[in-house]
Design a protein around this motif. Sequence first.
Motif, short mmCIF file in Angstrom:
data_model
loop_
_atom_site.label_atom_id
_atom_site.label_comp_id
_atom_site.label_asym_id
_atom_site.label_seq_id
_atom_site.Cartn_x
_atom_site.Cartn_y
_atom_site.Cartn_z
N LEU A 160 10.91 8.67 2.63
CA LEU A 160 11.13 7.36 2.75
C LEU A 160 10.88 5.99 3.05
N ALA A 161 9.97 5.97 4.28
CA ALA A 161 9.47 4.62 4.04
C ALA A 161 10.22 2.93 4.15
N TYR A 162 9.51 2.27 2.79
CA TYR A 162 10.12 1.35 2.99
C TYR A 162 11.05 1.04 2.02
N VAL A 207 14.01 13.11 3.44
CA VAL A 207 13.57 14.06 4.44
C VAL A 207 12.27 13.40 4.88
N ASP A 208 12.09 12.33 5.64
CA ASP A 208 10.91 11.57 6.63
C ASP A 208 11.19 11.87 8.24
N PRO A 209 9.90 11.99 8.35
CA PRO A 209 10.18 12.63 10.22
C PRO A 209 9.71 11.43 10.55
N VAL A 217 9.15 13.48 -5.21
CA VAL A 217 7.88 13.84 -3.71
C VAL A 217 6.76 12.57 -3.01
N ASP A 218 6.55 12.18 -2.81
CA ASP A 218 5.46 10.86 -1.79
C ASP A 218 5.75 10.64 -0.74
N GLY A 219 5.20 12.65 -0.20
CA GLY A 219 5.43 12.53 1.53
C GLY A 219 4.77 13.01 1.76
N SER A 220 3.73 13.79 2.91
CA SER A 220 2.63 14.08 2.98
C SER A 220 1.35 13.77 2.24
N THR A 252 0.51 -1.10 -0.02
CA THR A 252 -0.29 -0.38 -0.10
C THR A 252 0.56 1.37 0.44
N VAL A 253 2.22 1.37 0.68
CA VAL A 253 2.82 2.46 1.01
C VAL A 253 3.30 2.78 -0.62
N SER A 254 4.03 1.31 -0.38
CA SER A 254 5.36 1.67 -1.42
C SER A 254 5.23 1.92 -2.97
N MET A 255 5.91 2.60 -3.90
CA MET A 255 6.03 2.67 -5.01
C MET A 255 6.49 1.25 -5.73
N PRO A 256 5.53 0.81 -7.02
CA PRO A 256 5.74 -0.33 -7.47
C PRO A 256 6.51 -0.44 -8.49
N SER A 308 11.55 1.91 -1.60
CA SER A 308 11.51 1.03 -2.82
C SER A 308 12.05 2.52 -3.33
N SER A 309 11.35 3.38 -3.40
CA SER A 309 11.96 5.14 -4.26
C SER A 309 13.29 5.46 -3.75
N ALA A 310 13.15 5.09 -2.64
CA ALA A 310 15.29 6.01 -2.33
C ALA A 310 15.80 5.37 -2.99
N PRO A 312 9.62 16.83 9.35
CA PRO A 312 8.89 16.84 8.86
C PRO A 312 9.33 17.87 7.52
N SER A 313 9.06 17.52 6.02
CA SER A 313 9.97 18.24 5.20
C SER A 313 9.21 20.47 5.24
N SER A 314 8.07 20.28 5.82
CA SER A 314 7.27 21.73 5.73
C SER A 314 9.10 22.55 6.96
C1 LIG Z 1 3.93 7.11 1.27
S1 LIG Z 1 5.49 6.86 1.94
C2 LIG Z 1 6.63 6.97 0.72
C3 LIG Z 1 7.25 5.91 -0.25
C4 LIG Z 1 8.37 5.86 -1.42
N1 LIG Z 1 8.40 7.01 -1.46
C5 LIG Z 1 8.47 4.62 -1.75
O1 LIG Z 1 8.46 4.36 -2.69
O2 LIG Z 1 8.76 3.11 -1.06
C6 LIG Z 1 4.68 8.10 2.48
C7 LIG Z 1 5.90 8.22 3.50
O3 LIG Z 1 5.96 10.09 3.82
C8 LIG Z 1 6.64 10.14 5.09
N2 LIG Z 1 6.04 11.87 5.60
C9 LIG Z 1 4.31 11.81 6.12
N3 LIG Z 1 4.60 13.39 6.21
C10 LIG Z 1 5.65 13.47 6.07
C11 LIG Z 1 6.18 14.99 5.96
N4 LIG Z 1 5.46 16.00 6.86
N5 LIG Z 1 7.00 15.13 5.65
C12 LIG Z 1 8.02 14.43 5.13
N6 LIG Z 1 7.62 13.17 4.96
C13 LIG Z 1 6.77 12.84 5.24
C14 LIG Z 1 5.77 8.65 5.55
O4 LIG Z 1 6.32 8.56 7.22
C15 LIG Z 1 5.92 7.79 4.90
O5 LIG Z 1 7.32 7.69 4.81
#
Ligand SMILES: C[S@@+](CC[C@H](N)C(=O)[O-])C[C@H]1O[C@@H](n2cnc3c(N)ncnc32)[C@H](O)[C@@H]1O
Length: 231
Positions: A62-64, A88-90, A139-142, A34-38, A66-68, A119-121
């Motif tokens: 960053l999450a798991y 960047v990932d809090p 960009v794949d954060g919040s 669900t979280v990672s990019m294919p 995949s994209s990084a 947080p990226s902000s």
């Molecule tokens: C959908 S996941 C990213 C999946 C990743 N791109 C991949 O392919 O594996 C979203 C990520 O954004 C992070 N995230 C949530 N709020 C954030 C924020 N304010 N700033 C930076 N990262 C944030 C989450 O902790 C999570 O790891």
Amino acid sequence: MTARERVARVQDVRRRLAADGPPWTRPHERDFETVSMPERDCDLVRDLLIAEGVETVVEVGLAYGSSALAIGEALAALDPPDPQHVVVDPFQETAYSNVGWALMREAGLDSATRLVVEPSSTALPRLLTEGLVADAAFVDGSHRFHEVFVDLYFLRKLVRPGGLIIMDDVWTPSVRTAVRYYERNLGWTAIPDAFAAGSAWPIDGAPVIRCAAFRLPDDLTEPPFEAFHPF
Ligand SMILES: C[S@@+](CC[C@H](N)C(=O)[O-])C[C@H]1O[C@@H](n2cnc3c(N)ncnc32)[C@H](O)[C@@H]1O
């Protein structure tokens, strides 16, 4: 280790992650999927960055990993003099138990990668005052509208004029609406078919592509406020 060997090491970690998943996930059903990019979308990000000849890339989320890992593979393949990948990932430690970062280390990418646990902000404006200039961002954060909007606000200044901003989940109304402001008002142009071979969902009967890439204009002049186009 040669560049070719470094790329092979990253590819090995990517292959195992895609096939077996990460060694640990949050206790949610199908969380990794669900979280990672294919994988194929990650491959397209890698190929775009290679075609762009990037040396410095900023990533949000960053999450798991995949994209990084795909971004790291692009930098390893290009083998520039001073590769820099800022991620960047809090929540990497608190929510993801540092699994994404552990995989980056396993792939040998940690020496060229800086993880900013914030947080990226708040992280992106600090990177700007530090003087970082990136060739591209992913960009794949919040996915909240206001947070994506702020990410793009700062990435527009962090990525060099004419650089690239790649976004996941542009099919979601919040992400799509945020980027539309920059397209309609600040001259960002979508790169046609950049992700035509990537994932898509049928929404209202038509396929909607998951990711998109935008080229920043060469000229960063701010427009007059009267030239505002509703988005
Ligand atoms: C959908 S996941 C990213 C999946 C990743 N791109 C991949 O392919 O594996 C979203 C990520 O954004 C992070 N995230 C949530 N709020 C954030 C924020 N304010 N700033 C930076 N990262 C944030 C989450 O902790 C999570 O790891």
